[in-house]
Design a protein around this motif. Structure first.
Motif, PDB file in Angstrom:
ATOM      1  N   THR A 201     -48.793   2.555  -9.054  1.00  0.00           N
ATOM      2  CA  THR A 201     -49.774   2.634 -10.143  1.00  0.00           C
ATOM      3  C   THR A 201     -50.736   3.791  -9.909  1.00  0.00           C
ATOM      4  N   ALA A 202     -51.180   3.981  -8.665  1.00  0.00           N
ATOM      5  CA  ALA A 202     -52.090   5.088  -8.345  1.00  0.00           C
ATOM      6  C   ALA A 202     -51.432   6.428  -8.611  1.00  0.00           C
ATOM      7  N   ARG A 203     -50.136   6.531  -8.264  1.00  0.00           N
ATOM      8  CA  ARG A 203     -49.432   7.794  -8.523  1.00  0.00           C
ATOM      9  C   ARG A 203     -49.376   8.094 -10.024  1.00  0.00           C
ATOM     10  N   ILE A 204     -49.083   7.067 -10.834  1.00  0.00           N
ATOM     11  CA  ILE A 204     -49.024   7.240 -12.286  1.00  0.00           C
ATOM     12  C   ILE A 204     -50.390   7.611 -12.844  1.00  0.00           C
ATOM     13  N   PHE A 205     -51.447   6.974 -12.307  1.00  0.00           N
ATOM     14  CA  PHE A 205     -52.795   7.279 -12.797  1.00  0.00           C
ATOM     15  C   PHE A 205     -53.206   8.706 -12.436  1.00  0.00           C
ATOM     16  N   ASP A 206     -52.753   9.193 -11.287  1.00  0.00           N
ATOM     17  CA  ASP A 206     -53.041  10.585 -10.933  1.00  0.00           C
ATOM     18  C   ASP A 206     -52.426  11.528 -11.968  1.00  0.00           C
ATOM     19  N   LEU A 207     -51.205  11.238 -12.369  1.00  0.00           N
ATOM     20  CA  LEU A 207     -50.544  12.075 -13.381  1.00  0.00           C
ATOM     21  C   LEU A 207     -51.254  11.970 -14.723  1.00  0.00           C
ATOM     22  N   ARG A 208     -51.655  10.764 -15.092  1.00  0.00           N
ATOM     23  CA  ARG A 208     -52.365  10.583 -16.359  1.00  0.00           C
ATOM     24  C   ARG A 208     -53.729  11.281 -16.344  1.00  0.00           C
ATOM     25  N   PHE A 209     -54.388  11.240 -15.161  1.00  0.00           N
ATOM     26  CA  PHE A 209     -55.690  11.911 -15.080  1.00  0.00           C
ATOM     27  C   PHE A 209     -55.537  13.423 -15.266  1.00  0.00           C
ATOM     28  N   LYS A 210     -54.480  13.963 -14.669  1.00  0.00           N
ATOM     29  CA  LYS A 210     -54.244  15.387 -14.819  1.00  0.00           C
ATOM     30  C   LYS A 210     -53.922  15.760 -16.265  1.00  0.00           C
ATOM     31  N   SER A 211     -53.381  14.774 -17.001  1.00  0.00           N
ATOM     32  CA  SER A 211     -53.066  15.018 -18.420  1.00  0.00           C
ATOM     33  C   SER A 211     -54.226  14.651 -19.324  1.00  0.00           C
ATOM     34  N   GLY A 212     -55.318  14.157 -18.739  1.00  0.00           N
ATOM     35  CA  GLY A 212     -56.495  13.817 -19.507  1.00  0.00           C
ATOM     36  C   GLY A 212     -56.408  12.499 -20.245  1.00  0.00           C
ATOM     37  N   ILE A 213     -55.478  11.636 -19.831  1.00  0.00           N
ATOM     38  CA  ILE A 213     -55.306  10.357 -20.522  1.00  0.00           C
ATOM     39  C   ILE A 213     -56.286   9.306 -20.000  1.00  0.00           C
ATOM     40  N   SER A 215     -59.641   8.290 -17.182  1.00  0.00           N
ATOM     41  CA  SER A 215     -60.826   8.877 -16.572  1.00  0.00           C
ATOM     42  C   SER A 215     -60.731   8.877 -15.056  1.00  0.00           C
ATOM     43  N   LYS A 216     -61.604   9.653 -14.426  1.00  0.00           N
ATOM     44  CA  LYS A 216     -61.651   9.675 -12.954  1.00  0.00           C
ATOM     45  C   LYS A 216     -62.108   8.342 -12.401  1.00  0.00           C
ATOM     46  N   THR A 217     -62.930   7.630 -13.163  1.00  0.00           N
ATOM     47  CA  THR A 217     -63.382   6.302 -12.732  1.00  0.00           C
ATOM     48  C   THR A 217     -62.213   5.354 -12.584  1.00  0.00           C
ATOM     49  N   GLU A 218     -61.295   5.390 -13.537  1.00  0.00           N
ATOM     50  CA  GLU A 218     -60.130   4.500 -13.471  1.00  0.00           C
ATOM     51  C   GLU A 218     -59.221   4.871 -12.301  1.00  0.00           C
ATOM     52  N   VAL A 219     -59.125   6.174 -12.026  1.00  0.00           N
ATOM     53  CA  VAL A 219     -58.323   6.610 -10.865  1.00  0.00           C
ATOM     54  C   VAL A 219     -58.955   6.084  -9.571  1.00  0.00           C
ATOM     55  N   ALA A 220     -60.276   6.157  -9.475  1.00  0.00           N
ATOM     56  CA  ALA A 220     -60.972   5.661  -8.277  1.00  0.00           C
ATOM     57  C   ALA A 220     -60.796   4.158  -8.126  1.00  0.00           C
ATOM     58  N   GLN A 221     -60.809   3.452  -9.257  1.00  0.00           N
ATOM     59  CA  GLN A 221     -60.636   1.993  -9.194  1.00  0.00           C
ATOM     60  C   GLN A 221     -59.258   1.610  -8.659  1.00  0.00           C
ATOM     61  N   ILE A 222     -58.213   2.266  -9.170  1.00  0.00           N
ATOM     62  CA  ILE A 222     -56.880   1.922  -8.708  1.00  0.00           C
ATOM     63  C   ILE A 222     -56.667   2.342  -7.254  1.00  0.00           C
ATOM     64  N   ARG A 223     -57.270   3.462  -6.852  1.00  0.00           N
ATOM     65  CA  ARG A 223     -57.147   3.859  -5.441  1.00  0.00           C
ATOM     66  C   ARG A 223     -57.873   2.861  -4.527  1.00  0.00           C
ATOM     67  N   SER A 224     -59.003   2.352  -4.981  1.00  0.00           N
ATOM     68  CA  SER A 224     -59.719   1.347  -4.201  1.00  0.00           C
ATOM     69  C   SER A 224     -58.859   0.081  -4.060  1.00  0.00           C
ATOM     70  N   GLN A 225     -58.205  -0.283  -5.161  1.00  0.00           N
ATOM     71  CA  GLN A 225     -57.317  -1.453  -5.132  1.00  0.00           C
ATOM     72  C   GLN A 225     -56.150  -1.226  -4.178  1.00  0.00           C
ATOM     73  N   TYR A 226     -55.604  -0.048  -4.188  1.00  0.00           N
ATOM     74  CA  TYR A 226     -54.482   0.318  -3.318  1.00  0.00           C
ATOM     75  C   TYR A 226     -54.896   0.287  -1.842  1.00  0.00           C
ATOM     76  N   GLN A 227     -56.047   0.858  -1.549  1.00  0.00           N
ATOM     77  CA  GLN A 227     -56.522   0.881  -0.163  1.00  0.00           C
ATOM     78  C   GLN A 227     -56.852  -0.520   0.349  1.00  0.00           C
ATOM     79  N   GLN A 228     -57.354  -1.373  -0.556  1.00  0.00           N
ATOM     80  CA  GLN A 228     -57.638  -2.750  -0.142  1.00  0.00           C
ATOM     81  C   GLN A 228     -56.367  -3.461   0.300  1.00  0.00           C
ATOM     82  N   ALA A 229     -55.291  -3.287  -0.456  1.00  0.00           N
ATOM     83  CA  ALA A 229     -54.022  -3.912  -0.093  1.00  0.00           C
ATOM     84  C   ALA A 229     -53.486  -3.337   1.214  1.00  0.00           C
ATOM     85  N   LEU A 230     -53.596  -1.997   1.377  1.00  0.00           N
ATOM     86  CA  LEU A 230     -53.133  -1.372   2.621  1.00  0.00           C
ATOM     87  C   LEU A 230     -53.927  -1.863   3.822  1.00  0.00           C
TER      88      LEU A 230
END
Length: 483
Positions: A201-213, A215-230
């Motif tokens: 999901t984080a990888r997809i959000f990175d691509l969407r952020f680069k396409s402007g779909i 926000s950076k806030t949503e990318v940070a949220q999913i990365r936080s979720q990813y790091q919590q699981a890791l």
């Protein structure tokens, strides 16, 4: 006449040898509840089998059998039984005459100017040869030795019950540790799968952020979720390693990997034994051990009181003494002696009284400990039975919660993909699902461990079955039972 007197004294002593001072043991009366706080169908036969086989996991069966063979605590307990059997043999030996032999040969030179002097032409040199058989018998007139033997016998029984208690602990510890390990394994699987999902999901959000779909806030949220699981994975792996080390020690091995069998979700749930509370008095090792310690303490009162009374000893000696080998062991060299002695206290200034009071106090302590052990056994069993029922209910409810959260997370993601909601709601739903799945794995572990607790607190014939699989003490008391 002297021989007749000695024979009469012996007959008198034997006639009164049945007199044993001190109280005879009687089991203290205890109040036993009529039933448990929770009503289970009676399944007493289940408690007398190899219950660990009912989980349907051959790996668990092998681990328990290995622990029973190789665990060091089991071997220590077996050696301790041998120690008390040796003490019992020593105590009982005092009931019988003690026979001994002696022999000596010496060469001596006497002084010519000593007192008395050896004058010429007398030879100052001479040899002496001696050989004898001796016997000594302390008549147990007032039962002191018998009380000491009774105490030693009770200590043997207590050590055997202590060994059964070690066996009980080893089996249940291996089982609960194995279930805990499989529970952590399941939590790690959940964490790894969740981290992989969040990572994608984080990888997809990175691509969407680069396409402007997004926000950076949503990318940070999913990365936080990813790091919590890791971050949860190393914590779980550390717990797995700790449990593997505990199991290895129970197996008598160095810490290392432990084989796995069925997953925590594949294990079968065995029946729950629920015998009457009174059965605990006859089969719980800790209760039986406490009672035998009480028997030993009670016998020590009689051994102490017997010190107030006289003791009679009979001794005898028969042998040969000669200064020349030619006459040694011939009729003229024969020597013998027979004697009887009687000793008893007059004034001991409280020495014996102190021993009696100490023995009585130790007996009172042993009885209180026996009663306390019974009460704790009833409490442990009630707690285990209630805990089993409540964890079964908890697992069912938590499983329903996981199903509901899984559906909620799916619908939230669909709404997000449709643009109806922001990703924050998806984040909350998936995080709740992750935590709920971990909690479900922990509850399933607790459910099986509670079942093990029931078998542990109930005792049962299975302890004897498991005990038969352990190394035997060299002088094991065998099939002797406490009286």
């Amino acid at each position: 006449m002297r021989m007749l007197t000695l024979a009469a004294l012996t007959a008198f002593s034997v006639a009164f040898a049945g007199c044993t001072v001190g109280p005879n043991y009687q089991r203290p009366s205890v109040q036993v509840p009529e039933g448990w706080r929770i009503d289970y169908p009676r399944a007493a036969d289940v408690a007398n089998t190899r219950w660990w086989e009912q989980f349907g996991d051959p790996v668990l069966n092998d681990l328990i059998e290995t622990a029973l063979r190789e665990n060091l605590d089991v071997r220590v307990a077996a050696a301790r039984v041998d120690q008390f059997i040796g003490t019992l043999s020593t105590a009982r030996s005092q009931l019988y005459p003690q026979l001994a032999y002696s022999g000596a040969a010496s060469r001596t030179r006497l002084s010519r100017v000593g007192q008395p002097p050896v004058h010429e032409p007398a030879d100052p040199y001479f040899s002496l040869y001696q050989a004898a058989l001796g016997a000594n018998w302390q008549i147990d007139l007032f039962g002191r030795v018998r009380r000491l033997s009774e105490a030693a016998q009770a200590q043997v029984y207590a050590s055997e019950q202590a060994q059964r208690g070690v066996v009980l602990t080893i089996v249940t510890s291996v089982a609960t540790s194995y279930f805990t390990l499989r529970g952590f394994d399941r939590q790690r699987e959940i964490a790894v799968a969740t981290a992989a999902n969040f990572g994608e999901t984080a990888r997809i959000f990175d691509l969407r952020f680069k396409s402007g779909i997004v926000s950076k806030t949503e990318v940070a949220q999913i990365r936080s979720q990813y790091q919590q699981a890791l971050a949860s994975i190393p914590v779980i792996e550390q717990q797995i390693a700790a449990v593997e080390g505990r199991i290895a020690i129970l197996l008598g091995r160095e810490p290392g990997p432990v084989p796995r069998g069925k997953s925590i979700e594949e294990l079968a749930a065995p029946l729950i034994p629920a015998d009457l509370p009174s059965a605990l008095l006859e089969r719980r090792p800790d209760i039986l051990q406490a009672e035998q310690n009480l028997v030993a303490a009670n016998a020590s009162i009689g051994a102490a009181r017997a010190l107030y009374y006289p003791s009679i000893s009979l001794t005898g000696l028969y042998g040969s003494t000669s200064t020349a080998t030619g006459s040694f062991l011939t009729g003229p060299a024969t020597a013998w002696q027979a004697a009887a002695s009687l000793t008893g206290p007059i004034f001991t200034f409280g020495a014996i009284e102190g021993q009696v009071r100490s023995a009585e106090a130790q007996t009172a302590q042993a009885e209180l400990f026996y009663r306390s052990t019974i009460l704790n056994a009833f409490r442990d069993t009630n707690d285990a039975l209630i805990g089993t029922q409540k964890t079964i209910e908890g697992v069912a409810l938590q499983r329903e919660r996981v199903i509901a959260l899984r559906e909620s997370a799916r619908l939230s993601r669909l709404k997000f993909e449709s643009g109806l909601i922001g990703y924050l709601e998806v984040l909350v739903a998936e995080t709740d699902l992750f935590q709920a799945e971990l909690a479900l794995a922990a509850l399933m572990t607790d459910r099986y461990n509670q079942v093990v607790n029931v078998y542990q607190t109930m005792g049962g014939g299975w302890v004897d079955i498991a005990d038969s699989m352990t190394p035997r003490p060299v002088g094991m008391a065998g099939d002797r039972k406490p009286q």
